[in-house]
Design a protein around this motif. Structure first.
Motif, PDB file in Angstrom:
ATOM      1  N   HIS A   1       0.791   3.376  -5.186  1.00  0.00           N
ATOM      2  CA  HIS A   1       0.707   4.487  -4.230  1.00  0.00           C
ATOM      3  C   HIS A   1       0.886   3.939  -2.814  1.00  0.00           C
ATOM      4  O   HIS A   1       0.414   2.848  -2.504  1.00  0.00           O
ATOM      5  N   HIS A   2       1.570   4.705  -1.954  1.00  0.00           N
ATOM      6  CA  HIS A   2       1.711   4.348  -0.544  1.00  0.00           C
ATOM      7  C   HIS A   2       0.621   5.078   0.240  1.00  0.00           C
ATOM      8  O   HIS A   2       0.612   6.311   0.284  1.00  0.00           O
ATOM      9  N   LYS A   3      -0.285   4.352   0.845  1.00  0.00           N
ATOM     10  CA  LYS A   3      -1.431   4.946   1.540  1.00  0.00           C
ATOM     11  C   LYS A   3      -1.002   5.917   2.634  1.00  0.00           C
ATOM     12  O   LYS A   3      -1.612   6.966   2.802  1.00  0.00           O
ATOM     13  N   ASN A   4       0.040   5.550   3.384  1.00  0.00           N
ATOM     14  CA  ASN A   4       0.462   6.415   4.481  1.00  0.00           C
ATOM     15  C   ASN A   4       1.522   7.435   4.058  1.00  0.00           C
ATOM     16  O   ASN A   4       2.030   8.182   4.878  1.00  0.00           O
ATOM     17  N   GLY A   5       1.858   7.457   2.783  1.00  0.00           N
ATOM     18  CA  GLY A   5       2.818   8.439   2.278  1.00  0.00           C
ATOM     19  C   GLY A   5       4.273   8.097   2.492  1.00  0.00           C
ATOM     20  O   GLY A   5       5.151   8.836   2.062  1.00  0.00           O
ATOM     21  N   ARG A   6       4.550   6.984   3.157  1.00  0.00           N
ATOM     22  CA  ARG A   6       5.947   6.605   3.435  1.00  0.00           C
ATOM     23  C   ARG A   6       6.443   5.640   2.377  1.00  0.00           C
ATOM     24  O   ARG A   6       6.016   4.489   2.334  1.00  0.00           O
ATOM     25  N   LYS A   7       7.355   6.104   1.541  1.00  0.00           N
ATOM     26  CA  LYS A   7       7.869   5.290   0.438  1.00  0.00           C
ATOM     27  C   LYS A   7       8.616   4.055   0.920  1.00  0.00           C
ATOM     28  O   LYS A   7       8.725   3.075   0.199  1.00  0.00           O
ATOM     29  N   SER A   8       9.108   4.092   2.148  1.00  0.00           N
ATOM     30  CA  SER A   8       9.842   2.946   2.674  1.00  0.00           C
ATOM     31  C   SER A   8       8.923   1.866   3.242  1.00  0.00           C
ATOM     32  O   SER A   8       9.353   0.751   3.498  1.00  0.00           O
ATOM     33  N   ASP A   9       7.639   2.181   3.411  1.00  0.00           N
ATOM     34  CA  ASP A   9       6.684   1.233   3.986  1.00  0.00           C
ATOM     35  C   ASP A   9       5.986   0.476   2.853  1.00  0.00           C
ATOM     36  O   ASP A   9       4.992   0.926   2.297  1.00  0.00           O
ATOM     37  N   CYS A  10       6.528  -0.684   2.528  1.00  0.00           N
ATOM     38  CA  CYS A  10       6.026  -1.456   1.386  1.00  0.00           C
ATOM     39  C   CYS A  10       5.218  -2.675   1.806  1.00  0.00           C
ATOM     40  O   CYS A  10       5.147  -3.667   1.079  1.00  0.00           O
ATOM     41  N   ARG A  11       4.589  -2.597   2.958  1.00  0.00           N
ATOM     42  CA  ARG A  11       3.678  -3.675   3.360  1.00  0.00           C
ATOM     43  C   ARG A  11       2.496  -3.682   2.394  1.00  0.00           C
ATOM     44  O   ARG A  11       2.044  -2.634   1.942  1.00  0.00           O
ATOM     45  N   VAL A  12       1.983  -4.861   2.063  1.00  0.00           N
ATOM     46  CA  VAL A  12       0.879  -4.990   1.114  1.00  0.00           C
ATOM     47  C   VAL A  12      -0.296  -4.111   1.526  1.00  0.00           C
ATOM     48  O   VAL A  12      -0.920  -3.455   0.682  1.00  0.00           O
ATOM     49  N   GLU A  13      -0.604  -4.058   2.813  1.00  0.00           N
ATOM     50  CA  GLU A  13      -1.752  -3.267   3.272  1.00  0.00           C
ATOM     51  C   GLU A  13      -1.527  -1.757   3.125  1.00  0.00           C
ATOM     52  O   GLU A  13      -2.456  -0.968   3.260  1.00  0.00           O
ATOM     53  N   ASN A  14      -0.303  -1.339   2.819  1.00  0.00           N
ATOM     54  CA  ASN A  14      -0.017   0.079   2.615  1.00  0.00           C
ATOM     55  C   ASN A  14       0.056   0.450   1.131  1.00  0.00           C
ATOM     56  O   ASN A  14       0.215   1.613   0.794  1.00  0.00           O
ATOM     57  N   LEU A  15      -0.066  -0.531   0.256  1.00  0.00           N
ATOM     58  CA  LEU A  15       0.066  -0.264  -1.179  1.00  0.00           C
ATOM     59  C   LEU A  15      -1.298  -0.221  -1.858  1.00  0.00           C
ATOM     60  O   LEU A  15      -2.241  -0.896  -1.440  1.00  0.00           O
ATOM     61  N   LEU A  16      -1.371   0.574  -2.918  1.00  0.00           N
ATOM     62  CA  LEU A  16      -2.606   0.728  -3.677  1.00  0.00           C
ATOM     63  C   LEU A  16      -2.230   0.935  -5.143  1.00  0.00           C
ATOM     64  O   LEU A  16      -1.507   1.877  -5.475  1.00  0.00           O
ATOM     65  N   ALA A  17      -2.682   0.023  -6.018  1.00  0.00           N
ATOM     66  CA  ALA A  17      -2.397   0.156  -7.448  1.00  0.00           C
ATOM     67  C   ALA A  17      -3.401   1.138  -8.037  1.00  0.00           C
ATOM     68  O   ALA A  17      -4.614   0.967  -7.890  1.00  0.00           O
ATOM     69  N   LEU A  18      -2.880   2.182  -8.677  1.00  0.00           N
ATOM     70  CA  LEU A  18      -3.732   3.223  -9.238  1.00  0.00           C
ATOM     71  C   LEU A  18      -3.313   3.545 -10.660  1.00  0.00           C
ATOM     72  O   LEU A  18      -2.116   3.647 -10.949  1.00  0.00           O
ATOM     73  N   CYS A  19      -4.317   3.729 -11.546  1.00  0.00           N
ATOM     74  CA  CYS A  19      -3.974   4.221 -12.871  1.00  0.00           C
ATOM     75  C   CYS A  19      -3.403   5.632 -12.673  1.00  0.00           C
ATOM     76  O   CYS A  19      -3.643   6.270 -11.636  1.00  0.00           O
ATOM     77  N   ARG A  20      -2.678   6.103 -13.643  1.00  0.00           N
ATOM     78  CA  ARG A  20      -2.043   7.417 -13.500  1.00  0.00           C
ATOM     79  C   ARG A  20      -3.074   8.523 -13.291  1.00  0.00           C
ATOM     80  O   ARG A  20      -2.803   9.503 -12.604  1.00  0.00           O
ATOM     81  N   LEU A  21      -4.265   8.363 -13.854  1.00  0.00           N
ATOM     82  CA  LEU A  21      -5.321   9.363 -13.702  1.00  0.00           C
ATOM     83  C   LEU A  21      -5.815   9.410 -12.254  1.00  0.00           C
ATOM     84  O   LEU A  21      -5.942  10.491 -11.672  1.00  0.00           O
ATOM     85  N   CYS A  22      -6.069   8.259 -11.657  1.00  0.00           N
ATOM     86  CA  CYS A  22      -6.492   8.212 -10.248  1.00  0.00           C
ATOM     87  C   CYS A  22      -5.358   8.623  -9.316  1.00  0.00           C
ATOM     88  O   CYS A  22      -5.587   9.284  -8.300  1.00  0.00           O
ATOM     89  N   HIS A  23      -4.129   8.236  -9.641  1.00  0.00           N
ATOM     90  CA  HIS A  23      -2.984   8.576  -8.810  1.00  0.00           C
ATOM     91  C   HIS A  23      -2.779  10.089  -8.765  1.00  0.00           C
ATOM     92  O   HIS A  23      -2.361  10.652  -7.755  1.00  0.00           O
TER      93      HIS A  23
END
Length: 135
Positions: free
Chosen positions: A88-110
């Motif tokens: 998941h992209h925390k800020n909603g921007r799919k182009s922003d792939c900085r580690v601090e913007n990413l969050l691994a989520l199971c499909r249920l949490c996502h």
């Protein structure tokens, strides 16, 4: 309530032509600023700026591996079910792939972030079973 710019829906064909010919985007947004909470974030020239990068599959895989295939919200380990862990992209921007913007989520949490995401009953069952065994 439906938006009816300058009574366009009730105007004659001649009046509609005049409204159309004299339409000014900047004036429209200035005059309607109480109707719109914000200006559109995307324009014709920026429409594709927020697409996933060409190497998104690799970025996603490497990040999920980096967090040991665990959901960063509920902690479920999906090392045997890679397809059930998403990034998941925390800020909603799919182009922003900085580690601090990413969050691994199971499909249920996502799904909590994106309620329209599809999650089959079988996938939900697998995740819940793994969540219960990890407690």
């Amino acid at each position: 309530k439906a938006f009816n710019f300058k009574n366009y829906r009730r105007a004659t064909y001649a009046q509609r032509d005049e409204i159309y010919e004299n339409f000014d985007v900047k004036k429209f947004f200035h005059d309607q600023n109480s109707y719109f909470k914000s200006l559109p974030r995307r324009r014709d020239v920026t429409l594709h700026e927020d697409d996933y990068p060409a190497n998104w599959k690799t970025i996603s895989y490497v990040y999920r591996d980096y967090v040991n295939w665990e959901c960063e919200k509920c902690g479920v380990n999906l090392s045997d079910h890679h397809d059930l862990l998403e990034v998941h992209h925390k800020n909603g921007r799919k182009s922003d792939c900085r580690v601090e913007n990413l969050l691994a989520l199971c499909r249920l949490c996502h799904k909590e972030f994106h309620p329209d995401n599809i999650l089959s009953p079988e996938q939900e069952s697998i995740i819940k079973k793994l969540q219960n065994t990890s407690k």
